[in-house]
Design a protein around this motif. Structure first.
Motif, PDB file in Angstrom:
ATOM      1  N   LEU A  34       0.977  -1.154  -0.047  1.00 49.03           N
ATOM      2  CA  LEU A  34      -0.097   0.093  -0.055  1.00 49.03           C
ATOM      3  C   LEU A  34       1.062   1.311   0.045  1.00 49.03           C
ATOM      4  N   GLU A  35       0.837   1.972  -0.994  1.00 52.34           N
ATOM      5  CA  GLU A  35       1.513   3.280  -1.199  1.00 52.34           C
ATOM      6  C   GLU A  35       0.568   4.497  -1.309  1.00 52.34           C
ATOM      7  N   LYS A  36       0.899   5.449  -0.259  1.00 55.66           N
ATOM      8  CA  LYS A  36      -0.094   6.777  -0.267  1.00 55.66           C
ATOM      9  C   LYS A  36       0.270   7.579  -1.426  1.00 55.66           C
ATOM     10  N   CYS A  45      16.989  12.852  -2.463  1.00 56.19           N
ATOM     11  CA  CYS A  45      17.957  11.750  -2.374  1.00 56.19           C
ATOM     12  C   CYS A  45      19.031  12.395  -3.094  1.00 56.19           C
ATOM     13  N   GLY A  46      20.474  11.700  -2.729  1.00 57.60           N
ATOM     14  CA  GLY A  46      21.554  12.076  -3.812  1.00 57.60           C
ATOM     15  C   GLY A  46      21.763  11.317  -5.090  1.00 57.60           C
ATOM     16  N   GLU A  47      20.735  10.248  -4.813  1.00 52.69           N
ATOM     17  CA  GLU A  47      20.629   9.534  -6.099  1.00 52.69           C
ATOM     18  C   GLU A  47      21.873   8.842  -6.592  1.00 52.69           C
ATOM     19  N   GLY A  48      22.815   8.323  -5.789  1.00 50.83           N
ATOM     20  CA  GLY A  48      23.827   7.604  -6.160  1.00 50.83           C
ATOM     21  C   GLY A  48      23.819   6.158  -5.348  1.00 50.83           C
ATOM     22  N   ILE A  49      23.885   5.178  -6.294  1.00 53.02           N
ATOM     23  CA  ILE A  49      23.826   3.824  -5.687  1.00 53.02           C
ATOM     24  C   ILE A  49      25.230   3.338  -5.666  1.00 53.02           C
ATOM     25  N   GLY A 275      14.269  -0.466   5.582  1.00 53.79           N
ATOM     26  CA  GLY A 275      14.691   0.766   4.674  1.00 53.79           C
ATOM     27  C   GLY A 275      14.766   1.926   5.747  1.00 53.79           C
ATOM     28  N   ASP A 276      14.471   3.092   5.602  1.00 53.26           N
ATOM     29  CA  ASP A 276      14.510   4.417   6.615  1.00 53.26           C
ATOM     30  C   ASP A 276      13.763   3.950   7.690  1.00 53.26           C
ATOM     31  N   ALA A 277      12.579   3.495   7.525  1.00 55.20           N
ATOM     32  CA  ALA A 277      11.746   3.078   8.715  1.00 55.20           C
ATOM     33  C   ALA A 277      12.392   2.416   9.676  1.00 55.20           C
ATOM     34  N   GLY A 288      21.896   4.409   1.598  1.00 53.68           N
ATOM     35  CA  GLY A 288      20.228   4.204   2.091  1.00 53.68           C
ATOM     36  C   GLY A 288      19.892   3.053   1.285  1.00 53.68           C
ATOM     37  N   ILE A 289      19.802   3.227   0.023  1.00 56.06           N
ATOM     38  CA  ILE A 289      19.279   2.413  -0.985  1.00 56.06           C
ATOM     39  C   ILE A 289      19.985   0.922  -0.761  1.00 56.06           C
ATOM     40  N   SER A 290      21.388   1.183  -0.814  1.00 58.33           N
ATOM     41  CA  SER A 290      21.995   0.015  -0.617  1.00 58.33           C
ATOM     42  C   SER A 290      21.521  -1.070   0.631  1.00 58.33           C
TER      43      SER A 290
HETATM   44  C1  LIG Z   1      19.439  14.598   0.981  1.00 59.10           C
HETATM   45  C2  LIG Z   1      19.662  13.207   0.969  1.00 59.10           C
HETATM   46  C3  LIG Z   1      20.494  12.126   0.178  1.00 59.10           C
HETATM   47  C4  LIG Z   1      20.381  10.905  -0.106  1.00 59.10           C
HETATM   48  N1  LIG Z   1      21.366  10.301  -1.001  1.00 59.10           N
HETATM   49  C5  LIG Z   1      21.552   9.136  -0.905  1.00 59.10           C
HETATM   50  C6  LIG Z   1      22.236   8.569  -1.993  1.00 59.10           C
HETATM   51  O1  LIG Z   1      23.122   9.347  -2.587  1.00 59.10           O
HETATM   52  N2  LIG Z   1      22.421   7.075  -1.944  1.00 59.10           N
HETATM   53  C7  LIG Z   1      21.665   6.262  -1.313  1.00 59.10           C
HETATM   54  O2  LIG Z   1      21.555   5.084  -1.412  1.00 59.10           O
HETATM   55  N3  LIG Z   1      20.501   7.018  -0.470  1.00 59.10           N
HETATM   56  C8  LIG Z   1      20.658   8.310  -0.071  1.00 59.10           C
HETATM   57  N4  LIG Z   1      19.686   8.670   0.542  1.00 59.10           N
HETATM   58  C9  LIG Z   1      18.823   7.744   1.394  1.00 59.10           C
HETATM   59  C10 LIG Z   1      17.672   7.296   0.518  1.00 59.10           C
HETATM   60  O3  LIG Z   1      17.071   8.250   0.046  1.00 59.10           O
HETATM   61  C11 LIG Z   1      16.720   6.728   1.320  1.00 59.10           C
HETATM   62  O4  LIG Z   1      17.636   5.660   2.403  1.00 59.10           O
HETATM   63  C12 LIG Z   1      15.586   5.772   0.855  1.00 59.10           C
HETATM   64  O5  LIG Z   1      14.915   6.527  -0.255  1.00 59.10           O
HETATM   65  C13 LIG Z   1      14.817   4.605   1.541  1.00 59.10           C
HETATM   66  O6  LIG Z   1      13.775   4.293   1.102  1.00 59.10           O
HETATM   67  P1  LIG Z   1      12.605   3.811   1.973  1.00 59.10           P
HETATM   68  O7  LIG Z   1      11.746   3.163   0.757  1.00 59.10           O
HETATM   69  O8  LIG Z   1      13.039   3.409   3.281  1.00 59.10           O
HETATM   70  O9  LIG Z   1      11.913   5.326   2.152  1.00 59.10           O
HETATM   71  P2  LIG Z   1      11.212   6.096   1.138  1.00 59.10           P
HETATM   72  O10 LIG Z   1      11.706   6.394  -0.249  1.00 59.10           O
HETATM   73  O11 LIG Z   1      10.793   7.490   1.975  1.00 59.10           O
HETATM   74  O12 LIG Z   1       9.736   5.494   0.944  1.00 59.10           O
HETATM   75  C14 LIG Z   1       8.687   5.413   1.922  1.00 59.10           C
HETATM   76  C15 LIG Z   1       7.268   5.243   1.236  1.00 59.10           C
HETATM   77  O13 LIG Z   1       6.414   5.052   2.174  1.00 59.10           O
HETATM   78  C16 LIG Z   1       5.237   5.715   1.759  1.00 59.10           C
HETATM   79  N5  LIG Z   1       4.199   6.026   2.974  1.00 59.10           N
HETATM   80  C17 LIG Z   1       4.614   6.536   4.095  1.00 59.10           C
HETATM   81  N6  LIG Z   1       3.391   6.257   5.225  1.00 59.10           N
HETATM   82  C18 LIG Z   1       2.558   5.755   4.416  1.00 59.10           C
HETATM   83  C19 LIG Z   1       1.317   5.431   4.848  1.00 59.10           C
HETATM   84  N7  LIG Z   1       0.659   5.461   5.933  1.00 59.10           N
HETATM   85  N8  LIG Z   1       0.596   4.448   3.814  1.00 59.10           N
HETATM   86  C20 LIG Z   1       0.961   4.109   2.645  1.00 59.10           C
HETATM   87  N9  LIG Z   1       2.392   4.886   2.121  1.00 59.10           N
HETATM   88  C21 LIG Z   1       3.045   5.382   3.065  1.00 59.10           C
HETATM   89  C22 LIG Z   1       5.704   7.220   1.147  1.00 59.10           C
HETATM   90  O14 LIG Z   1       4.885   7.850   0.313  1.00 59.10           O
HETATM   91  C23 LIG Z   1       7.145   6.688   0.578  1.00 59.10           C
HETATM   92  O15 LIG Z   1       6.690   6.329  -0.891  1.00 59.10           O
HETATM   93  C24 LIG Z   1      19.754  10.147   0.999  1.00 59.10           C
HETATM   94  C25 LIG Z   1      18.735  10.744   1.831  1.00 59.10           C
HETATM   95  C26 LIG Z   1      18.621  12.197   1.719  1.00 59.10           C
HETATM   96  C27 LIG Z   1      17.757  12.864   2.593  1.00 59.10           C
END
Ligand SMILES: Cc1cc2nc3c(=O)[nH]c(=O)nc-3n(C[C@H](O)[C@H](O)[C@H](O)COP(=O)(O)OP(=O)(O)OC[C@H]3O[C@@H](n4cnc5c(N)ncnc54)[C@H](O)[C@@H]3O)c2cc1C
Length: 372
Positions: A34-36, A45-49, A275-277, A288-290
């Motif tokens: 489920l994605e909101k 994101c810095g967008e480098g993997i 992930g970030d959670a 973060g992505i790795s």
């Molecule tokens: C400034 C910055 C630079 C970064 N640079 C890098 C980089 O260069 N390389 C790298 O690997 N990582 C980088 N990161 C980290 C990376 O962006 C994260 O680690 C990564 O996005 C984590 O993915 P995720 O799926 O855990 O979280 P997210 O990408 O935040 O996804 C979480 C999802 O959950 C959804 N959601 C939340 N609550 C609900 C709900 N109640 N119901 C349904 N959906 C919900 C949101 O809409 C979102 O789509 C960077 C982060 C920051 C802040």
């Protein structure tokens, strides 16, 4: 009345949620994400993997999908000091990939959608109850999966409700990002150091760059105006500002923070965080992505086999995931912490860059250790 219907329900369809969905579905578990937001999803994101992350994405079967979108290789990291001194190191093995989040999101969705066992509902704010048996409410039906996965990002609500959140004192770092239309001038991710803040340049296609800033509110006070934030940060880096002068801006800048989010644990009876959670320290090492991809592989190895059979062993399986996930998190945190120390003493940073300039082999070794 509650129904099982899905083996696994994942809240959040960012990279971590989609990685988790892929490993569950490819092992025949009936899975729902489920994605909101509506796809493709953008995010600061810095967008480098990193190369290690690319290896994990390969194991997840995702790289052929990414290759359909614009992306750009980078061969290492370059540090640039306040005085313009540089130090650079190539990765010992493989290359990193820069890819815009929108493109990554599209590629991941395409990969995840190829599994018939995986259902993805987007534009849906998940409703759930976190108790002994977590429940998710969809279309007035209450579903009780074998496992609920929290992949809801940096400020995870599931982490909080499941009482897995820990106070995150001290570090208060924020980030902002914008894209520019400009042919990459280098095959490195460049990190420009200044006092209390850094600038990052990642090539994300043959004609575009991601420029991000990270700063620490205790050490640097940026412009209070949201509109002027990016421009005011860029002014701190005249060399970079000069390079970007003629480039077209491709989007609005986006900011986020505070970035440091601590957890007590990453599992709780029938809940697993990914992930970030599952906790986030700082993006300075671009991992973060790795980490999220590695956690998905841990989920596949340690938890999925139990979900396929008899869930009476779920507690042990979750505790194994927790142990291994916390181990990789700790080692990432230690390295990140060391790099972060540099921001406290700009003169030391200048000196370190000077030393690394003369000893690129040492820099390369440090990069390898960082990627374990
Ligand atoms: C400034 C910055 C630079 C970064 N640079 C890098 C980089 O260069 N390389 C790298 O690997 N990582 C980088 N990161 C980290 C990376 O962006 C994260 O680690 C990564 O996005 C984590 O993915 P995720 O799926 O855990 O979280 P997210 O990408 O935040 O996804 C979480 C999802 O959950 C959804 N959601 C939340 N609550 C609900 C709900 N109640 N119901 C349904 N959906 C919900 C949101 O809409 C979102 O789509 C960077 C982060 C920051 C802040």
């Amino acid at each position: 009345m509650t129904e099982q219907y899905y083996d696994v329900i994942i809240i959040g369809g960012g990279p971590a949620g989609l990685f988790a969905g892929i490993v569950c579905a490819r092992n025949d578990l009936k899975t729902l994400i489920l994605e909101k937001k509506v796809y493709p999803i953008d995010k600061v994101c810095g967008e480098g993997i990193m190369p290690s992350g690319i290896e994990y994405l390969r194991e997840l079967g995702i790289t052929p999908f990414i290759k359909k979108y614009p992306y750009h290789h980078f061969k290492g990291i370059r540090y640039i000091s306040r005085k313009g001194k540089t130090a650079e190191a190539n990765f010992k093995k493989g290359s990193g990939w820069g890819i815009q989040r929108i493109a990554l999101s599209s590629a991941l969705l395409e990969c995840a959608s190829s599994f018939p066992n995986l259902e993805i509902q987007s534009g849906v704010l998940a409703k759930y109850n976190i108790g002994e048996n977590p429940e998710v409410i969809i279309n007035n039906k209450t579903l009780s999966p074998k496992l609920l996965i929290g992949a809801d990002g940096l400020h995870s609500r599931i982490r909080k409700l499941a009482n897995l959140e820990a106070p995150s004192p001290g570090l208060k770092r924020f980030g902002v990002r914008q894209h520019f239309k400009l042919e990459p001038w280098s095959l490195f991710v460049e990190i420009y150091w200044s006092s209390g803040l850094e600038a990052y340049v990642t090539p994300v296609s043959s004609s575009s760059l991601n420029v991000s800033f990270l700063w620490d509110t205790k050490l640097y006070k940026p412009s209070p105006s949201r509109k002027k934030l990016f421009a005011s940060l860029l002014e701190e880096f005249p060399e970079l500002q000069d390079r970007l002068k003629k480039a077209d801006v491709l989007d609005e800048s986006k900011a986020t923070g505070p970035l440091y989010q601590k957890t007590k644990d990453v599992v709780n009876e029938k809940i697993l965080l990914i992930g970030d959670a599952a906790g986030f320290f700082d993006p300075i090492t671009g991992e973060g992505i790795s980490l999220a991809a590695k956690q998905a592989l841990l989920l596949e190895k340690n938890v999925v086999p139990v979900l396929q059979k008899n869930t009476s062993n779920l507690e042990n399986a979750l505790s194994e995931y927790s142990k291994k996930s916390l181990n990789i998190y700790r080692s990432y945190q230690t390295m990140t912490h060391l790099v972060l120390l540099l921001r406290l003493w700009p003169k030391l940073t200048d000196l370190v860059i000077q030393v690394l300039h003369y000893f690129p082999g040492l820099f390369q070794k440090l990069l390898s250790v960082n990627m374990r």
